[in-house]
Scaffold this motif. Structure first.
Motif, short mmCIF file in Angstrom:
data_model
loop_
_atom_site.label_atom_id
_atom_site.label_comp_id
_atom_site.label_asym_id
_atom_site.label_seq_id
_atom_site.Cartn_x
_atom_site.Cartn_y
_atom_site.Cartn_z
N HIS A 43 15.43 -8.01 -8.57
CA HIS A 43 14.43 -8.72 -7.30
C HIS A 43 14.54 -10.49 -7.04
O HIS A 43 14.29 -10.98 -5.91
CB HIS A 43 13.19 -8.21 -7.90
N PHE A 67 6.99 -1.45 -0.39
CA PHE A 67 7.61 -1.90 -1.63
C PHE A 67 8.99 -0.82 -1.89
O PHE A 67 8.54 0.77 -2.44
CB PHE A 67 7.53 -2.74 -2.71
N HIS A 184 8.45 -9.44 -2.20
CA HIS A 184 9.68 -8.30 -3.58
C HIS A 184 9.93 -9.50 -4.66
O HIS A 184 10.45 -8.77 -5.57
CB HIS A 184 10.48 -7.29 -2.08
#
Ligand SMILES: [Zn+2]
Length: 218
Positions: A43, A67, A184
Motif C-alpha cells: 500500500h 477500498f 489508500h
C-alpha cells in the motif's frame, strides 16, 4: 458529501491521532519480515506481494466499496464486515488460524458508514418495507442491529476491537492499521504506538482468560 473524503492528514478528526509510514523503517520493528510488513509495503511503497501459495495473513476490513486490500490470490484470508470489526466472525477467524495463519491485520478507515447508522436508519427501514416487510418488523429489525454495528469513532472502535481480539487470541500478532480512503496509504494509530512502548505490551494477565468468554459475542 464530497465524492472523496479529505485525506486523513488534512482531516482534523484524524490528523493528530495517526502516524504515517513513509519509509519501511517507519514500520514497527516487530512486524519486519512478516506478512504485515508486506501488506504495508504494497500500500505505502508500491511493492507488490509475491504470494507463497500458503495462507500467510488474515485481513479484517470494512465492507467499504472505496477500498480494497492490495493482496494477490493465494496469499491472504479476508473477512470483510461493516466497520471491519470481527464481532460475530470469531469462528471464521479461528478457522484461518487453524490453517496456519499467525498474522492478522485489522484495517479501519475514515468516513466509515457505520459512524452514520442513525442517519441511514430511515432509508434502511424503507428498504425493508419495499421488500415486503411490515413497518413494525422493519423498525424492530433495524433497531435491534443498529446498536451492534454502529460505531462512534473509527480510531476508537479499532482500539477496542484490537484489545478484544488480543484477549481471545493471545499468541498471534495483530496489527491495527488505518487506511486513508483518499490515498489508500496505511497509517498507524498513535494509541498503538503508545501501547507498544508501554509495559502492558508484554504482560499476560491470567484473569483476562476468564473475561475472554464474555467477549465472545456469538
Ligand atoms: Zn467502513
Amino acid at each position: 458529501m464530497p465524492e472523496h473524503p479529505l485525506g486523513v492528514t488534512q482531516n482534523p478528526r484524524f490528523n493528530l491521532r495517526l502516524s504515517k509510514m513513509e519509509t519501511p523503517a517507519d514500520i514497527p520493528e516487530r512486524w519486519h519480515n512478516t506478512p504485515i510488513a508486506a501488506l504495508i509495503g504494497a500500500h505505502n511503497f508500491d511493492i507488490p506481494i509475491q504470494p507463497a501459495g500458503n495462507p500467510e495473513l488474515l485481513i479484517a476490513a470494512c465492507i467499504e466499496f472505496r477500498f480494497s486490500p492490495r493482496v494477490p490470490s493465494m496469499y491472504a484470508y479476508v473477512i470483510r464486515r461493516a466497520s471491519g470489526r470481527l464481532l460475530g466472525s470469531e469462528f471464521p477467524m479461528l478457522y484461518t488460524l487453524s490453517r496456519g495463519v499467525k498474522h492478522v491485520v485489522m484495517i479501519a478507515h475514515d468516513d466509515c458508514g457505520m459512524t452514520k447508522v442513525s442517519e441511514q436508519k430511515p432509508a434502511m427501514i424503507q428498504t425493508l418495507i419495499d421488500q415486503g416487510w411490515n413497518k413494525d418488523r422493519a423498525e424492530d429489525f433495524v433497531a435491534m442491529h443498529a446498536g451492534k454495528y454502529a460505531i462512534e469513532d473509527e480510531v476508537d472502535a479499532l482500539k477496542s476491537e484490537f484489545f478484544r481480539l488480543r484477549t481471545l487470541f493471545k499468541k498471534i500478532e495483530i496489527a491495527p492499521l488505518f487506511v486513508s480512503l483518499s490515498s489508500h496509504k496505511l497509517y498507524l494509530p498513535n494509541w498503538y504506538l503508545e501501547f507498544l512502548a508501554s509495559p502492558a505490551m508484554e504482560s499476560s494477565d491470567e484473569s483476562a482468560q476468564v473475561a475472554a468468554e464474555d467477549l465472545l459475542m456469538m
